[in-house]
Scaffold this active site. Structure first.
Site, PDB file in Angstrom:
ATOM      1  N   ILE A   1     -52.632  -2.163 -15.468  1.00 32.09           N
ATOM      2  CA  ILE A   1     -53.553  -2.363 -16.587  1.00 32.09           C
ATOM      3  C   ILE A   1     -52.774  -2.885 -17.788  1.00 32.09           C
ATOM      4  CG2 ILE A   1     -55.232  -1.274 -18.128  1.00 32.09           C
ATOM      5  CD1 ILE A   1     -55.704   0.831 -15.961  1.00 32.09           C
TER       6      ILE A   1
ATOM      7  N   ASN B   1     -55.297  -8.438 -19.081  1.00 33.13           N
ATOM      8  CA  ASN B   1     -55.843  -8.417 -17.717  1.00 33.13           C
ATOM      9  C   ASN B   1     -55.481  -7.139 -16.984  1.00 33.13           C
ATOM     10  OD1 ASN B   1     -57.043 -11.105 -17.574  1.00 33.13           O
ATOM     11  ND2 ASN B   1     -54.950 -11.880 -17.646  1.00 33.13           N
TER      12      ASN B   1
ATOM     13  N   GLY C   1     -42.443   0.207 -22.085  1.00 36.53           N
ATOM     14  CA  GLY C   1     -43.714   0.052 -21.389  1.00 36.53           C
ATOM     15  C   GLY C   1     -43.542   0.219 -19.889  1.00 36.53           C
ATOM     16  N   ALA C   2     -44.507   0.898 -19.273  1.00 37.48           N
ATOM     17  CA  ALA C   2     -44.441   1.155 -17.835  1.00 37.48           C
ATOM     18  C   ALA C   2     -44.323  -0.140 -17.039  1.00 37.48           C
ATOM     19  CB  ALA C   2     -45.678   1.926 -17.392  1.00 37.48           C
ATOM     20  N   ASP C   3     -45.018  -1.195 -17.498  1.00 37.16           N
ATOM     21  CA  ASP C   3     -44.978  -2.463 -16.769  1.00 37.16           C
ATOM     22  C   ASP C   3     -43.582  -3.066 -16.762  1.00 37.16           C
ATOM     23  OD1 ASP C   3     -45.255  -2.790 -19.538  1.00 37.16           O
ATOM     24  OD2 ASP C   3     -46.325  -4.683 -19.365  1.00 37.16           O
ATOM     25  N   ARG C   4     -42.838  -2.881 -17.859  1.00 34.69           N
ATOM     26  CA  ARG C   4     -41.479  -3.434 -17.933  1.00 34.69           C
ATOM     27  C   ARG C   4     -40.558  -2.754 -16.918  1.00 34.69           C
ATOM     28  NH1 ARG C   4     -39.681  -3.529 -24.144  1.00 34.69           N
ATOM     29  NH2 ARG C   4     -38.052  -4.886 -23.295  1.00 34.69           N
TER      30      ARG C   4
END
Length: 264
Positions: free
Chosen positions: A16, A20, A116-119
């Site tokens: 998330i 997008n 950030g978790a996405d990183r």
């Protein structure tokens, strides 16, 4: 001797982001289907359920095949929503990537909880695949640069405004400039119309931004770092960049898959 039993059921990976939501279904060690939908901060768990039911309805996969779920989220208001959605529509308690999640990657950051978790997910996936010192560039809402050392330690990085944010600011603050929503490789740097001129500035500007930051990281690290790119505009910028080595379309989903296995 008995065979090693494969985990039953499929894994739904959900990333998330601010712009997008990317979803992918993993079977063992590969992504077998994927979707990208717009992030709506006010969406309810039932609205999310209806939307995702429709995605599955148009694929060859039944929803009942999903037995596990892992979520990376940088939009805090959506955490409760996705958890409620997961419980109601799949009967699953999702694994949420956070500071307490075992990623297998040490994080050398002043406050690791700020990353950030996405990183981290991207860094884990890229290191698992290439096993060398690298920079991971993610073209998302923000453009992020993450340095991973040769021994697999997350060492920090940089954050720049994303391509869409920059182009939105350009047309909002310059009243005579039109909005551009489709980006393409410029035909010439010496553009002959306004939209083409803006496209040149944005696309070549971002290629230059990427090369500038990456080269400074290489200099500071004292290494010829491998550069991995992901995100929607990665293929276009890669074509014009002098430093990007590889584009990995499913890097975040693959990272979620790896982290899920490490926490089983």
């Amino acid at each position: 001797m008995g065979r090693t039993k494969r985990p039953s059921g499929k894994l739904l990976c959900i990333d998330i982001g601010n712009t997008n939501i990317v979803l992918g279904v993993a079977d063992n060690s590969r992504i077998i289907d994927h979707w990208r939908i717009r992030t709506e901060r006010d969406i309810t768990s039932d609205e999310m359920g209806i939307l995702i039911q429709n995605l599955f309805r148009n694929s060859a996969l039944p929803m009942k095949a999903i037995k596990h779920m892992i979520v990376s989220c940088v939009v805090p208001p959506l955490l409760n929503t996705v958890q409620a959605f997961s419980r109601r529509y799949f009967g699953i308690e999702p694994m949420i990537v956070g500071p307490s999640t075992h990623t297998g990657m040490p994080i050398h950051y002043d406050n690791p909880k700020e990353v950030g978790a996405d990183r981290i997910v991207n860094a884990v996936a890229a290191y698992e695949k290439y096993r060398t010192a690298m920079v991971v560039v993610d073209f998302g809402t923000a453009t992020t640069f993450d340095y991973v050392s040769e021994d697999g330690v997350y060492q920090g990085g940089a954050i720049a405004p994303g391509v869409i944010i920059s182009s939105e600011a350009l047309f909002q603050k310059a009243s005579k400039l039109p909005r551009i929503e489709i980006f393409a490789k410029p035909k010439s740097v010496l553009a002959k119309d306004t939209i083409s001129s803006m496209n040149v500035g944005i696309i070549y500007g971002y290629a230059g931004l990427v090369d500038g930051i990456v080269n400074r990281m290489k200099k500071e690290a004292g290494l010829n770092l491998k550069v991995i790119a992901t995100g929607g505009l990665a293929p276009l910028i890669c074509e014009l960049s002098e430093t990007i080595d590889h584009v990995e379309e499913f890097l975040t989903l693959e990272g979620l898959m790896i982290i899920f296995k490490r926490n089983r």
